[in-house]
Design an enzyme around this catalytic site. Structure first.
Site, PDB file in Angstrom:
ATOM      1  N   CYS A   1       4.246   8.903   0.415  1.00 41.52           N
ATOM      2  CA  CYS A   1       4.699   7.427   0.727  1.00 41.52           C
ATOM      3  C   CYS A   1       6.185   7.410   0.530  1.00 41.52           C
ATOM      4  CB  CYS A   1       4.010   6.443  -0.191  1.00 41.52           C
ATOM      5  SG  CYS A   1       4.787   4.848  -0.376  1.00 41.52           S
TER       6      CYS A   1
ATOM      7  N   CYS B   1       7.594   3.869  -1.383  1.00 42.40           N
ATOM      8  CA  CYS B   1       7.232   3.673  -2.658  1.00 42.40           C
ATOM      9  C   CYS B   1       6.291   4.795  -3.377  1.00 42.40           C
ATOM     10  CB  CYS B   1       6.935   2.289  -2.878  1.00 42.40           C
ATOM     11  SG  CYS B   1       5.356   1.658  -1.692  1.00 42.40           S
ATOM     12  N   SER B   2       5.207   4.533  -3.694  1.00 44.59           N
ATOM     13  CA  SER B   2       4.233   4.952  -4.175  1.00 44.59           C
ATOM     14  C   SER B   2       2.918   5.074  -3.722  1.00 44.59           C
ATOM     15  CB  SER B   2       4.327   5.460  -5.862  1.00 44.59           C
ATOM     16  OG  SER B   2       4.311   3.922  -6.037  1.00 44.59           O
ATOM     17  N   CYS B   3       2.557   4.517  -2.739  1.00 46.41           N
ATOM     18  CA  CYS B   3       1.265   4.280  -2.223  1.00 46.41           C
ATOM     19  C   CYS B   3       0.338   5.648  -2.420  1.00 46.41           C
ATOM     20  CB  CYS B   3       1.203   4.000  -0.763  1.00 46.41           C
ATOM     21  SG  CYS B   3       2.113   2.333  -0.389  1.00 46.41           S
TER      22      CYS B   3
END
Lengths: 109, 111, 217
Positions: free
Chosen positions: C118, C121-123
């Site tokens: 991702c 962000c941090s999906c």
């Protein structure tokens, strides 16, 4: 006997996806300020719709401003050749990048 | 660099940037970090602060702060700022509550 | 290929010093406690909402993803359903999607190697893998996985031959991805539980293959 009523269902505006599987699409070259969810590295690049993501959903760029309801459109999983995205890509010419993109960011290529 | 690039590129949009080698770092979450994650989920479930508002709130911290603060530190500051904007509580209320929490911890340690 | 940019966007330092019983809580822990308590006092949420969600998070570990992978390796009909709709197939196993994300399962084969990232962000597929490791959220992986995946994989010790296609999936919206790794040779006749025991988190992110000796988290 008349044609089945199933044959004459009228969908609402924008209820059906604008793009279909296999279609070539370009990510718009657009530079919004504020919040966005289409990374800059993909802007203006051309890819292929791999899958229409059902059902239609709220644009997450609008959700960023607290709108949890409203107009829905489709997301599309789009594939790009790495060599199309990165001019100096070091790897197989068959390598790909896949990403989901909201309908408002795409145009037919 | 034209200044427009600073406003049209989000600080978290780093795909394709040059960066160092991947170090396989990880750590078990501190209890407060896990609570912060649970808080984020609950705020999203109730649509008090949805996930996208949280992301935007982190972006709004700006590049410098994003670079300096670890992950959950960024989240809790974003939640505080968004809560002020939405009127959930005021900066003064948060400052007073933080002082109260500090005092309570100090008391627990003394006791 | 890499765009010029001198600034660090993500902290690389490790300041997660364990908090001992004696140490005073840090500034941000105090802030978290204060924000939570005010929201509870004002009736926006309850202590039980938080407590329950912590239980939800604690129940999500890579063992869930591993169970789905092992089932797919042993049950062709399940595998077909998993590849058709990752979420509904995992729901069959009792895995709920509490964050309301969809799941696409990407099959690694002799011809194709998948990798998930991702960049914004941090999906991460939290319902089936739990919370992501720090390296997944830090700049080097996020910045480089999309532009030089083969070099990034090499840093994990994974060398992908040139005739194998690499597919990097960058998550940005409501879709999460899970890699269905290749079943290693020498596991013929293994039970589902035995198979699940060798499937690692990192293999389901796509940075390493599954091997007979489980090597990472």
């Amino acid at each position: 006997m008349n044609a089945s009523p199933l044959a004459s269902v009228v969908p609402a505006l924008k209820e059906l996806p604008a793009f279909s599987e296999g279609q070539r699409v370009r990510v718009l070259e657009r530079a919004p300020i504020g919040h966005y969810r289409v990374p800059i590295y993909l802007r203006r690049h051309v890819g292929t719709v791999e899958r229409v993501i059902e059902p239609a959903m709220i644009d997450n760029e609008e959700e960023g401003y607290g709108r949890n309801a409203g107009n829905r459109l489709h997301y599309y999983r789009v594939s790009f050749r790495m060599t199309e995205v990165w001019t100096r890509y070091d790897g197989s010419p068959r390598d790909e990048l896949h990403i989901e993109i909201f309908e408002t960011w795409l145009e037919q290529a | 660099m034209p200044t427009q690039d600073f406003v049209s590129r989000l600080p978290n949009d780093i795909g394709g940037f040059e960066a160092g080698s991947v170090m396989r770092v990880e750590h078990a979450l501190e209890p407060w970090e896990k609570r912060c994650h649970a808080l984020a989920d609950v705020l999203d479930f109730k649509k008090l602060i949805n996930t996208e508002e949280k992301r935007k709130g982190v972006e709004a911290l700006g590049e410098t702060l994003i670079g300096k603060l670890p992950y959950y530190e960024r989240w809790i500051v974003a939640f505080a700022n968004i809560s002020f904007t939405k009127g959930f509580f005021t900066p003064t209320e948060l400052a007073e509550k933080m002082a109260e929490v500090d005092a309570r911890f100090a008391e627990q340690q003394a006791g | 290929m890499a765009q010029d940019h001198a600034h660090d966007h993500d902290h690389d330092h490790d300041d997660h010093t364990p908090i001992t019983a004696e140490a005073a809580p840090g500034y941000y822990e105090v802030m978290e406690t204060a924000v939570r308590e005010i929201l509870i006092e004002k009736g926006y949420l309850t202590a039980n909402d938080i407590r329950h969600q912590i239980e939800v998070l604690d129940s999500r570990t890579p063992a869930l993803g591993a169970a789905a992978v092992a089932r797919a390796w042993t049950d062709p009909a399940f595998k077909a359903r998993l590849l058709e709709n990752g979420r509904t197939a995992c729901e069959e196993l009792g895995i709920s999607f509490y964050d309301d994300t969809q799941l696409i399962v990407l099959e690694n084969t002799a011809e194709v190697h998948n990798l998930i990232v991702c960049t914004l962000c941090s999906c991460y597929p939290r319902p089936v893998l739990g919370l992501p490791p720090d390296w997944y959220k830090l700049k080097p992986y996020r910045a480089r996985a999309v532009s030089e995946p083969r070099k990034v994989l090499a840093e994990f010790g994974t060398i992908i031959p040139d005739d194998v296609e690499i597919r990097v999936s960058d998550s940005t919206a409501v879709i999460r991805y899970l890699v269905l790794p290749r079943r290693p040779e020498g596991t013929e006749g293994w039970s589902e539980a035995q198979l699940a025991s060798i499937v690692t988190r990192d293999a389901m992110i796509g940075v390493i293959p599954v091997t007979l000796e489980k090597e990472a988290a």
